[in-house]
Write a protein that holds these residues in place. Structure first.
Motif: not given
Length: 919
Positions: A450, A446, A452, A477, A410
């Motif tokens: 969840k 990630r 970024f 990602p 992430s």
């Protein structure tokens, strides 16, 4: 000419020489003979003879004779004679008389008027009357400035007495009148000394206009001196307005040499847009500055000037005329670019950071880290991208030689070669070093994060391939199913020197990947892009594999003609593949161009400006939220104070009531048992008692028995009861502390820190224990007059004892009477007296309980009230700060806008270096 010669003789008092023959040596004799001849000739004018005789007497210091002669002059020379008479009194030291005569002279001769003025000037100097001297010399200059030496005398006088205002006015007026280099140079000297700043700038406009026509070199020197004099003064902006309005209407051009003035313009422009001023202060000034700068900028300044014009006009389109903008566009691509773009770019970044810190806004560690990395020209940044499932992570793990990427990430991760392993998180807010690999994995997984993460993960580790090739791998990602890179991750494309696009050999360069490639090219059009054809080992047929490689190379080069394609298998560990990969990566690591890195620094500087603008909105929202939150906290704190007040009052009632109950029980016991004890003293009454002393013995015994009862029975019982009371009070107070601990834990959880400590003062219980010991450890009871009170019956009984006690036959009667009295007495007043004295200190203790309980709760009350006051103060400060921010948003926004203009100027300069027009 003859007239001028005569006036010169009159000034020097040598008019008498016109009467002398060339070889004549004695003027007295010659003039005496002429006077005698004229006197005899009644028609002759002998006034002129008297006048010249006066001159001779004056030169010979015979002032009285000179005055006598001049007083009798009644022709055209009479005004000169008066002036000469005044000169005589001046020489004699009779200055007031001289002054009076000078002032009485009435003449139309400008020469005589000037001479009189100069004499008065000297006279006033001698008298120390400087104001009068100042007035008369100014009048002389105004009346006849061409009179010999008058302006020089005036200037010397003004300079000597540091009357710079008058000196400058003289220089300006004379420079304009005479157009003389001499006076312009004098004025320039004053300006260089910083003396001219006492005048408003418009005062010099006419002088500068004249000088421009006279001598442009001196004009530039004068402007430089005046400009530097006004710099850092309150009238600096006025100078810029006045001079640029003047210069705008002059026919100056870059064909002439304006090197000094061009430098002044550059310095002024950069200073003005350095974030110190508001746009409303500059919008009237800057366009004329840029217009004038551009029209005179030599080739060493033309790049700056044209870039500045273009940058400003982009931000404020109608502020500069289209002709000037067009001139700037043509000039920028024909200018010499000899500037140190890297230094300028880094200076701009540093100035923005310092400005932000001065505004108490943290510019963030992330941008500092990025710029520091971009300045390292020995390291090549390779951006590795790919869609999910293409083996991007496996490829990076194989390059690093470690299984680091084990799950979708992430975050942007930067892998760097180093001698030691260190993992850091660089966010806007802080720099964090991870203590373990597991902690790093949890931060970038990630599945656990969840969204970024805008932070950068810097992973340094021993990696021969990275260290040997001076390479940094940047992992992002994976591309989402929506066929695009995360918006924030896309920004880091500008950090890369080249990009490696990982494809899956089983289905290479899909339509989705083509769309992503186009997105990358649009965002970073100049970024070199190459491709890694991964999972080539899954193609079992060598011919098929070769065909796939060639087909992929052909397809990607339709989009990126210079792209290289490298076939790779992350699962193979062959030495040949690793050597081929090392060679491939080495070829990607082309020499880093300084211009490319400068361009990247400028891009991230622009992101920093945008970040700081967003920060402003965040700060306002944060302040508003903080104010609201603190107001809620004040309400909660006040509620806690009310709860604590109720709790204190409740515990005071309970503890006081239980203590009072103990005293009431003791009082009841004493009231019941003391009368019994007193009655039981009847057992010491016998028939053979000495009734004359029996009342005394009874009184002593009663006191002894009561004292013994109190000390042996009452006080131990009271001590036990008080200990039980203290235990009960301790339980009650501990409940209070537990309740307050819950309150403080709740508040501290809301504060996110151990801010509130509500510790009660349990020393109160120690004081109560000490007081209980003291009050029950034994009492020294005063002897109570029990049987010796002066009641009628006792008096009668004592009297009977004394009267009849001596007779044996009366003992039976006295025995019965005493016995009856002792056993039947109620002793209520005695008991009340004893109980009151015994329980007095306990009653006083009871009255102090409420105060002691207040002391017990004092610290929590103080802590809560202090927190309320601190919170209210914080609310007030933040409300004031928020009001200031909202009422004056340009104080924050304008400097950033100006930084953005300067940034755009550097971008134009970078564009000009490449010779490509971009907008």
């Amino acid at each position: 000419m003859a007239l001028e010669n005569q006036e010169n003789q009159l000034i020097k008092k040598t008019f008498y020489e016109t009467f002398m023959e060339a070889d004549e040596k004695n003027p007295v004799r010659v003039l005496g003979e002429a006077f005698l001849a004229g006197h005899k000739d009644g028609a002759a004018d002998i006034s002129i003879i008297r006048f010249v005789q006066g001159e001779v007497y004056f030169h010979n210091k015979d002032y009285e004779a000179a005055i006598f002669k001049w007083e009798n002059v009644h022709n055209d020379l009479e005004p000169w004679a008066k002036k000469n008479i005044a000169d005589c009194f001046y020489e004699l030291g009779q200055l007031s008389t001289a002054e009076e005569i000078y002032k009485s002279i009435d003449t139309e001769s400008s020469v005589l008027q000037s001479e009189v003025a100069l004499q008065l000037f000297s006279l006033y100097i001698d008298q120390g009357r400087l104001e009068d001297a100042d007035q008369v010399i100014k009048k002389a200059v105004s009346f006849n400035p061409d009179y010999p030496n008058v302006t020089d005398i005036a200037r010397a006088f003004f300079e000597k007495h540091k009357d710079w205002k008058s000196a400058i006015e003289l220089a300006v007026n004379e420079a304009i009148r005479t157009e003389s280099h001499h006076w312009f140079d004098i004025l320039k000297t004053y300006a260089k000394q910083g003396l001219t700043k006492i005048f408003e700038p418009h005062y010099f406009s006419k002088c500068l206009a004249v000088l421009y026509q006279v001598d442009q070199t001196r004009f530039e020197q004068m402007v430089e001196a005046l400009w530097n004099g006004y710099k850092n003064e309150r009238s600096y902006f006025s100078w810029l307005r006045e001079f640029n309005h003047l210069f705008l209407n002059l026919d100056a051009s870059r064909e002439q040499s304006w090197k000094k003035l061009s430098t002044l313009y550059q310095e002024a422009y950069f200073e003005l847009i350095d974030g110190k001023y508001l746009i409303k202060e500059l919008e009237e000034i800057i366009p004329n500055i840029l217009t004038n700068w551009l029209k005179i900028a030599d080739y060493s300044h033309a790049l700056f000037a044209s870039a500045a014009v273009l940058a400003w006009s982009e931000k404020f389109p109608s502020s500069i005329s289209p002709e000037v903008v067009n001139d700037a566009e043509n000039l920028i691509f024909h200018s010499r670019n000899e500037t140190d773009g890297l230094e300028y770019s880094l200076t701009l970044f540093d100035s923005i950071v310092k400005w932000a810190e001065a505004q108490h806004v943290d510019p963030g560690h992330r941008f500092r880290w990025i710029i520091r990395e971009l300045v390292d020209f020995e390291t090549h940044h390779l951006f590795v991208v790919g869609t999910s499932g293409n083996g991007k992570s496996a490829f990076i793990n194989s390059v690093l030689g470690e299984n680091i990427l084990t799950a979708p990430t992430s975050s942007v991760i930067v892998f760097k070669g180093d001698d030691e392993t260190e993992i850091r998180k660089i966010s806007d807010e802080e720099l964090t070093t991870f203590s373990s690999f597991q902690e790093f994995q949890e931060a970038v997984d990630r599945r656990l994060n969840k969204a970024f993460d805008n932070a950068i993960m810097e992973f340094s580790l021993p990696s021969p391939i990275l260290q040997k090739n001076g390479l940094v791998l940047i992992d992002t990602p994976g591309f989402s199913d929506r066929n695009h890179i995360e918006g924030e991750a896309l920004k880091y494309l500008h950090f890369a020197d080249s990009l490696l696009f990982v494809l899956d050999a089983n289905d290479p360069f899909t339509e989705k990947e083509q769309e992503i490639l186009m997105q990358i090219r649009e965002y970073a059009p100049n970024l070199p892009i190459h491709f890694l054809l991964n999972k080539i080992d899954e193609i079992y047929d060598e011919h098929e594999a070769a065909k796939i490689i060639e087909d992929t190379r052909s397809r990607v080069r339709a989009y990126v003609p210079e792209a290289r394609v490298f076939a790779y298998s992350s699962r193979l560990r062959s030495r040949k593949q690793q050597n081929d990969l090392a060679e491939f990566l080495k070829n990607l690591n082309r020499q880093i161009a300084e211009d490319d890195r400068i361009e990247k620094i400028l891009i991230f500087t622009r992101q920093l400006i945008s970040h700081l603008l967003d920060k402003r909105a965040e700060m306002e929202n944060s302040l508003a939220d903080s104010i609201k939150w603190n107001e809620e906290m004040v309400t909660k704190l006040n509620g806690a104070i009310h709860q604590l007040t109720d709790l204190k009052e409740e515990k005071a009632r309970i503890i006081t009531r239980t203590f009072h109950k103990v005293l009431e029980e003791i009082r009841s016991d004493l009231s019941e048992n003391i009368p019994r004890i007193l009655r039981e003293t009847s057992d010491m009454i016998r028939e053979d008692s000495d009734f004359r002393k029996l009342h005394l013995e009874l009184n002593d015994e009663m006191n002894r028995r009561v004292r013994a009862y109190v000390n042996d029975t009452v006080l131990p019982e009271l001590y036990r009861s008080l200990q039980e009371w203290i235990l009960t009070a301790n339980d009650e107070l501990n409940q209070c502390q537990s309740f307050l601990d819950e309150i403080s834990d709740g508040f501290n959880a809301m504060y996110g820190e151990d801010r509130l400590k509500l510790n009660c003062d349990f020393k109160v219980l120690d004081d109560w224990r000490r007081d209980a010991d003291r009050m029950t450890s034994g009492v020294q009871m005063e002897k109570v007059n029990i049987f010796l009170r002066r009641t009628p019956y006792q008096i009668l009984l004592k009297s009977a004892g004394k009267l009849f006690g001596a007779f044996q036959q009366n003992h039976a009667m006295l025995y019965n009477k005493y016995k009856q009295f002792v056993e039947n007495q109620d002793y209520l007043d005695v008991v009340e007296s004893i109980v009151n004295k015994l329980l007095l200190q306990f009653e006083l203790f009871e009255k102090s309980l409420e105060r002691d309980i207040s002391i017990f709760f004092r610290n929590p009350f103080a802590a809560l009230n202090q927190t309320v006051e601190e919170t209210k103060k914080e609310i007030s400060e933040k409300e004031e700060e928020l009001e200031k921010m909202r009422s004056n948003p340009e104080a924050y926004r304008d400097p950033l806008t100006l930084f953005e203009i300067k940034l755009r100027q550097y971008e134009w300069m970078t564009i000009s270096a490449k010779g490509v027009l971009q907008v």
